[in-house]
Design a protein around this motif. Structure first.
Motif, PDB file in Angstrom:
ATOM      1  N   HIS A  84       0.788  -1.230   0.000  1.00  0.00           N
ATOM      2  CA  HIS A  84       0.000   0.000   0.000  1.00  0.00           C
ATOM      3  C   HIS A  84       0.824   1.287   0.000  1.00  0.00           C
ATOM      4  N   SER A  85       2.131   1.205   0.196  1.00  0.00           N
ATOM      5  CA  SER A  85       2.890   2.463   0.199  1.00  0.00           C
ATOM      6  C   SER A  85       4.204   2.320  -0.545  1.00  0.00           C
ATOM      7  N   ILE A  86       5.188   1.699   0.069  1.00  0.00           N
ATOM      8  CA  ILE A  86       6.525   1.659  -0.526  1.00  0.00           C
ATOM      9  C   ILE A  86       6.532   0.882  -1.839  1.00  0.00           C
ATOM     10  N   GLY A  87       5.896  -0.257  -1.876  1.00  0.00           N
ATOM     11  CA  GLY A  87       5.965  -1.108  -3.054  1.00  0.00           C
ATOM     12  C   GLY A  87       4.862  -0.894  -4.067  1.00  0.00           C
ATOM     13  N   ALA A  88       3.959   0.029  -3.819  1.00  0.00           N
ATOM     14  CA  ALA A  88       2.885   0.276  -4.772  1.00  0.00           C
ATOM     15  C   ALA A  88       3.485   0.870  -6.053  1.00  0.00           C
ATOM     16  N   ARG A  89       3.198   0.260  -7.171  1.00  0.00           N
ATOM     17  CA  ARG A  89       3.820   0.664  -8.432  1.00  0.00           C
ATOM     18  C   ARG A  89       3.527   2.107  -8.808  1.00  0.00           C
ATOM     19  N   GLU A  90       2.374   2.620  -8.431  1.00  0.00           N
ATOM     20  CA  GLU A  90       2.051   4.001  -8.794  1.00  0.00           C
ATOM     21  C   GLU A  90       2.893   5.019  -8.014  1.00  0.00           C
ATOM     22  N   HIS A  91       3.572   4.585  -6.936  1.00  0.00           N
ATOM     23  CA  HIS A  91       4.398   5.489  -6.144  1.00  0.00           C
ATOM     24  C   HIS A  91       5.878   5.406  -6.517  1.00  0.00           C
ATOM     25  N   ILE A  92       6.227   4.537  -7.441  1.00  0.00           N
ATOM     26  CA  ILE A  92       7.635   4.373  -7.813  1.00  0.00           C
ATOM     27  C   ILE A  92       7.977   5.322  -8.948  1.00  0.00           C
ATOM     28  N   ASN A  93       9.053   6.068  -8.781  1.00  0.00           N
ATOM     29  CA  ASN A  93       9.566   6.956  -9.822  1.00  0.00           C
ATOM     30  C   ASN A  93      10.642   6.169 -10.569  1.00  0.00           C
ATOM     31  N   TYR A  94      10.254   5.570 -11.685  1.00  0.00           N
ATOM     32  CA  TYR A  94      11.167   4.700 -12.420  1.00  0.00           C
ATOM     33  C   TYR A  94      12.321   5.473 -13.047  1.00  0.00           C
ATOM     34  N   LYS A  95      12.114   6.733 -13.412  1.00  0.00           N
ATOM     35  CA  LYS A  95      13.206   7.535 -13.967  1.00  0.00           C
ATOM     36  C   LYS A  95      14.307   7.718 -12.921  1.00  0.00           C
ATOM     37  N   ALA A  96      13.917   8.027 -11.693  1.00  0.00           N
ATOM     38  CA  ALA A  96      14.901   8.195 -10.620  1.00  0.00           C
ATOM     39  C   ALA A  96      15.596   6.872 -10.321  1.00  0.00           C
ATOM     40  N   TRP A  97      14.853   5.792 -10.350  1.00  0.00           N
ATOM     41  CA  TRP A  97      15.436   4.475 -10.086  1.00  0.00           C
ATOM     42  C   TRP A  97      16.465   4.122 -11.146  1.00  0.00           C
ATOM     43  N   LEU A  98      16.145   4.408 -12.407  1.00  0.00           N
ATOM     44  CA  LEU A  98      17.090   4.111 -13.485  1.00  0.00           C
ATOM     45  C   LEU A  98      18.354   4.968 -13.379  1.00  0.00           C
ATOM     46  N   LYS A  99      18.217   6.200 -12.894  1.00  0.00           N
ATOM     47  CA  LYS A  99      19.397   7.067 -12.754  1.00  0.00           C
ATOM     48  C   LYS A  99      20.321   6.584 -11.643  1.00  0.00           C
ATOM     49  N   THR A 100      19.832   5.805 -10.695  1.00  0.00           N
ATOM     50  CA  THR A 100      20.673   5.319  -9.603  1.00  0.00           C
ATOM     51  C   THR A 100      21.349   3.990  -9.935  1.00  0.00           C
ATOM     52  N   LEU A 101      21.010   3.372 -11.036  1.00  0.00           N
ATOM     53  CA  LEU A 101      21.603   2.078 -11.384  1.00  0.00           C
ATOM     54  C   LEU A 101      23.122   2.119 -11.510  1.00  0.00           C
ATOM     55  N   PRO A 102      23.738   3.155 -12.112  1.00  0.00           N
ATOM     56  CA  PRO A 102      25.209   3.162 -12.147  1.00  0.00           C
ATOM     57  C   PRO A 102      25.826   3.146 -10.744  1.00  0.00           C
ATOM     58  N   GLU A 103      25.261   3.900  -9.809  1.00  0.00           N
ATOM     59  CA  GLU A 103      25.786   3.889  -8.441  1.00  0.00           C
ATOM     60  C   GLU A 103      25.588   2.523  -7.793  1.00  0.00           C
ATOM     61  N   LEU A 104      24.466   1.887  -8.088  1.00  0.00           N
ATOM     62  CA  LEU A 104      24.210   0.559  -7.539  1.00  0.00           C
ATOM     63  C   LEU A 104      25.246  -0.440  -8.042  1.00  0.00           C
ATOM     64  N   ILE A 105      25.535  -0.389  -9.317  1.00  0.00           N
ATOM     65  CA  ILE A 105      26.532  -1.302  -9.882  1.00  0.00           C
ATOM     66  C   ILE A 105      27.907  -1.036  -9.270  1.00  0.00           C
ATOM     67  N   ILE A 106      28.269   0.236  -9.116  1.00  0.00           N
ATOM     68  CA  ILE A 106      29.556   0.579  -8.502  1.00  0.00           C
ATOM     69  C   ILE A 106      29.617   0.059  -7.070  1.00  0.00           C
ATOM     70  N   MET A 107      28.544   0.221  -6.314  1.00  0.00           N
ATOM     71  CA  MET A 107      28.541  -0.246  -4.925  1.00  0.00           C
ATOM     72  C   MET A 107      28.621  -1.764  -4.840  1.00  0.00           C
ATOM     73  N   ILE A 108      28.004  -2.461  -5.765  1.00  0.00           N
ATOM     74  CA  ILE A 108      28.114  -3.925  -5.788  1.00  0.00           C
ATOM     75  C   ILE A 108      29.563  -4.325  -6.039  1.00  0.00           C
ATOM     76  N   ILE A 109      30.226  -3.632  -6.962  1.00  0.00           N
ATOM     77  CA  ILE A 109      31.632  -3.928  -7.242  1.00  0.00           C
ATOM     78  C   ILE A 109      32.499  -3.616  -6.025  1.00  0.00           C
ATOM     79  N   VAL A 110      32.256  -2.486  -5.366  1.00  0.00           N
ATOM     80  CA  VAL A 110      33.033  -2.121  -4.180  1.00  0.00           C
ATOM     81  C   VAL A 110      32.840  -3.152  -3.073  1.00  0.00           C
ATOM     82  N   CYS A 111      31.616  -3.560  -2.833  1.00  0.00           N
ATOM     83  CA  CYS A 111      31.354  -4.569  -1.796  1.00  0.00           C
ATOM     84  C   CYS A 111      32.004  -5.901  -2.153  1.00  0.00           C
TER      85      CYS A 111
END
Length: 118
Positions: A84-111
């Motif tokens: 009903h809140s965090i995981g509701a698809r209408e509340h997800i900003n997919y553009k912002a999520w896609l912009k964070t993917l490079p940082e996510l990949i870098i953090m996975i490599i660092v870990c």
């Protein structure tokens, strides 16, 4: 710090015990005093044991000590917040999520590298 005060509604009876445990725990961890596998659980469980000891030592019970605790919450399914809140698809900003993917990949490599070096 300011968030913690706001979360406790600026009530000293909720914030002071947390600060009394958290500040020494921070410095014990920062200055590497003792074995963290022993110190951290002790710093978390000893104050809890003291609280229960004081409550039951005074001949009281947890229902009577409820004024010292956060308000009771109604029982809800654990997945309710995701539906009903965090995981509701209408509340997800997919553009912002896609912009964070490079940082996510870098953090996975660092870990991954951190795990290889330990």
């Amino acid at each position: 710090f300011k968030y913690a005060l706001h979360f406790c509604n600026y009530e000293a009876r909720q914030f002071v015990p947390a600060a009394a445990v958290g500040v020494p725990l921070y410095f014990i961890k920062a200055y590497h005093i003792g074995n963290p596998a022993v110190v951290i659980p002790l710093m978390l469980f000893i104050p809890l044991g003291v609280f229960y000891g004081v409550v039951y030592g005074m001949g009281s019970n947890l229902d009577e000590a409820s004024t010292w605790m956060f308000p009771a919450m109604k029982n809800v399914e654990f997945w309710g917040i995701w539906e009903h809140s965090i995981g509701a698809r209408e509340h997800i900003n997919y553009k912002a999520w896609l912009k964070t993917l490079p940082e996510l990949i870098i953090m996975i490599i660092v870990c991954f590298l951190d795990c290889l070096l330990k």
